[in-house]
Scaffold this active site. Structure first.
Site, PDB file in Angstrom:
ATOM      1  N   ILE A   1       0.744  -0.763  -0.227  1.00  0.00           N
ATOM      2  CA  ILE A   1      -0.157   0.007   0.011  1.00  0.00           C
ATOM      3  C   ILE A   1       0.866   1.189  -0.122  1.00  0.00           C
ATOM      4  O   ILE A   1       1.839   1.070   0.931  1.00  0.00           O
ATOM      5  CB  ILE A   1      -0.963  -0.346   1.271  1.00  0.00           C
ATOM      6  CG1 ILE A   1      -1.305   1.404   1.488  1.00  0.00           C
ATOM      7  CG2 ILE A   1      -0.160   0.092   2.757  1.00  0.00           C
ATOM      8  CD1 ILE A   1      -3.178   0.809   2.050  1.00  0.00           C
ATOM      9  N   CYS A   2       0.255   2.469  -0.869  1.00  0.00           N
ATOM     10  CA  CYS A   2       0.749   3.269  -0.786  1.00  0.00           C
ATOM     11  C   CYS A   2       2.220   4.001  -1.014  1.00  0.00           C
ATOM     12  O   CYS A   2       2.425   3.264  -2.340  1.00  0.00           O
ATOM     13  CB  CYS A   2       0.903   3.679   0.741  1.00  0.00           C
ATOM     14  SG  CYS A   2       0.692   5.839   0.871  1.00  0.00           S
ATOM     15  N   HIS A   3       3.167   3.716  -0.599  1.00  0.00           N
ATOM     16  CA  HIS A   3       4.368   4.326  -1.466  1.00  0.00           C
ATOM     17  C   HIS A   3       5.334   2.600  -1.058  1.00  0.00           C
ATOM     18  O   HIS A   3       6.430   2.728  -1.865  1.00  0.00           O
ATOM     19  CB  HIS A   3       5.731   4.933  -0.872  1.00  0.00           C
ATOM     20  CG  HIS A   3       5.523   6.392  -0.190  1.00  0.00           C
ATOM     21  ND1 HIS A   3       4.050   7.130   0.245  1.00  0.00           N
ATOM     22  CD2 HIS A   3       5.734   7.800  -1.324  1.00  0.00           C
ATOM     23  CE1 HIS A   3       3.863   8.613   0.018  1.00  0.00           C
ATOM     24  NE2 HIS A   3       5.013   8.225  -1.399  1.00  0.00           N
TER      25      HIS A   3
ATOM     26  N   TRP B   1       0.247   4.435  -4.138  1.00  0.00           N
ATOM     27  CA  TRP B   1       0.489   6.593  -4.334  1.00  0.00           C
ATOM     28  C   TRP B   1       1.169   7.056  -5.459  1.00  0.00           C
ATOM     29  O   TRP B   1       1.569   6.708  -5.756  1.00  0.00           O
ATOM     30  CB  TRP B   1       1.577   7.444  -2.925  1.00  0.00           C
ATOM     31  CG  TRP B   1       1.465   8.522  -2.317  1.00  0.00           C
ATOM     32  CD1 TRP B   1       2.491   9.554  -2.811  1.00  0.00           C
ATOM     33  CD2 TRP B   1       0.728   9.168  -2.177  1.00  0.00           C
ATOM     34  NE1 TRP B   1       1.768  10.765  -2.262  1.00  0.00           N
ATOM     35  CE2 TRP B   1       0.477  10.423  -1.611  1.00  0.00           C
ATOM     36  CE3 TRP B   1      -0.855   8.860  -0.903  1.00  0.00           C
ATOM     37  CZ2 TRP B   1      -0.409  11.533  -1.182  1.00  0.00           C
ATOM     38  CZ3 TRP B   1      -1.916   9.391  -0.338  1.00  0.00           C
ATOM     39  CH2 TRP B   1      -1.033  11.224  -0.547  1.00  0.00           C
TER      40      TRP B   1
ATOM     41  N   SER C   1      -2.870  -0.579  -3.216  1.00  0.00           N
ATOM     42  CA  SER C   1      -3.686   0.395  -3.628  1.00  0.00           C
ATOM     43  C   SER C   1      -3.300   1.582  -3.084  1.00  0.00           C
ATOM     44  O   SER C   1      -2.096   1.080  -2.587  1.00  0.00           O
ATOM     45  CB  SER C   1      -4.614   0.479  -1.388  1.00  0.00           C
ATOM     46  OG  SER C   1      -6.090  -0.899  -1.472  1.00  0.00           O
TER      47      SER C   1
END
Length: 184
Positions: free
Chosen positions: A111-113, A132, A165
């Site tokens: 998720i994200c980075h 991200w 995500s």
């Protein structure tokens, strides 16, 4: 929600810079589904999480990345935070540990980075992913098909399922999908 009874799930993090909610929410989801989460890091001791840029809680490390492999686990979760994957991608043991899940065709959730670590492991080529938004160019340059969606589940025959995500707001969908995927 699917059951993870008897399933051991690795959470790979750096010594600091983990986005706390991206660690704690998936961790709770694994526990609530009956799974056994383990915190894996590059060093023994504790890791420091953050709420964006503010220091938050510390968490005890269960295992060191150099001493484990995908054979020890049923799945891998890569929490985000900017500093966390940026550190992990410079650590050969952490990169090898993440890559071992792809070599073993075991599911991975990032998720994200967190996909930065996967770029370094060279496992996103020809995979559909999200992250991200600032990672878009890095992921595309590594051969991924980057899209701006809440949740992307990329399945392929004979390869790891990869769940990605974008951000903390996506955690409900991310957590539900990773438990379902790790249950199979």
């Amino acid at each position: 929600m699917a059951a993870l009874t008897g399933r051991k799930i690795a959470f790979l993090v750096a010594p600091e810079g983990i986005e706390q909610v991206e660690l704690t929410e998936p961790w709770k989801s694994v526990e609530q589904a009956g799974g056994q989460p383990e915190l894996v890091s590059t060093e023994e001791g504790e890791v420091r999480a953050f709420n964006h840029l503010d220091p938050a809680d510390t968490f005890p490390v269960d295992r060191v990345a150099d001493a484990v492999s995908a054979a020890d686990y049923d799945g891998l979760v890569l929490p985000g935070g900017v500093a966390n994957p940026d550190f992990l991608r410079t650590d050969p043991g952490a990169v090898a540990f993440a890559k071992s899940f792809f070599d073993a065709a075991k599911p991975v959730a990032a998720i994200c980075h967190a996909p930065w670590t996967l770029v370094e492991a060279d496992v996103v080529r020809s995979r559909r992913v999200t992250s991200w938004p600032s990672l878009r160019t890095d992921l595309r340059n590594a051969g991924a098909d980057w899209v701006d969606e809440q949740l992307v589940v990329d399945r392929g025959e004979g390869v790891s399922t990869l769940l990605t995500s974008r951000k903390p707001d996506d955690l409900p969908a991310f957590c539900e999908a990773l438990v379902d995927e790790f249950a199979h």
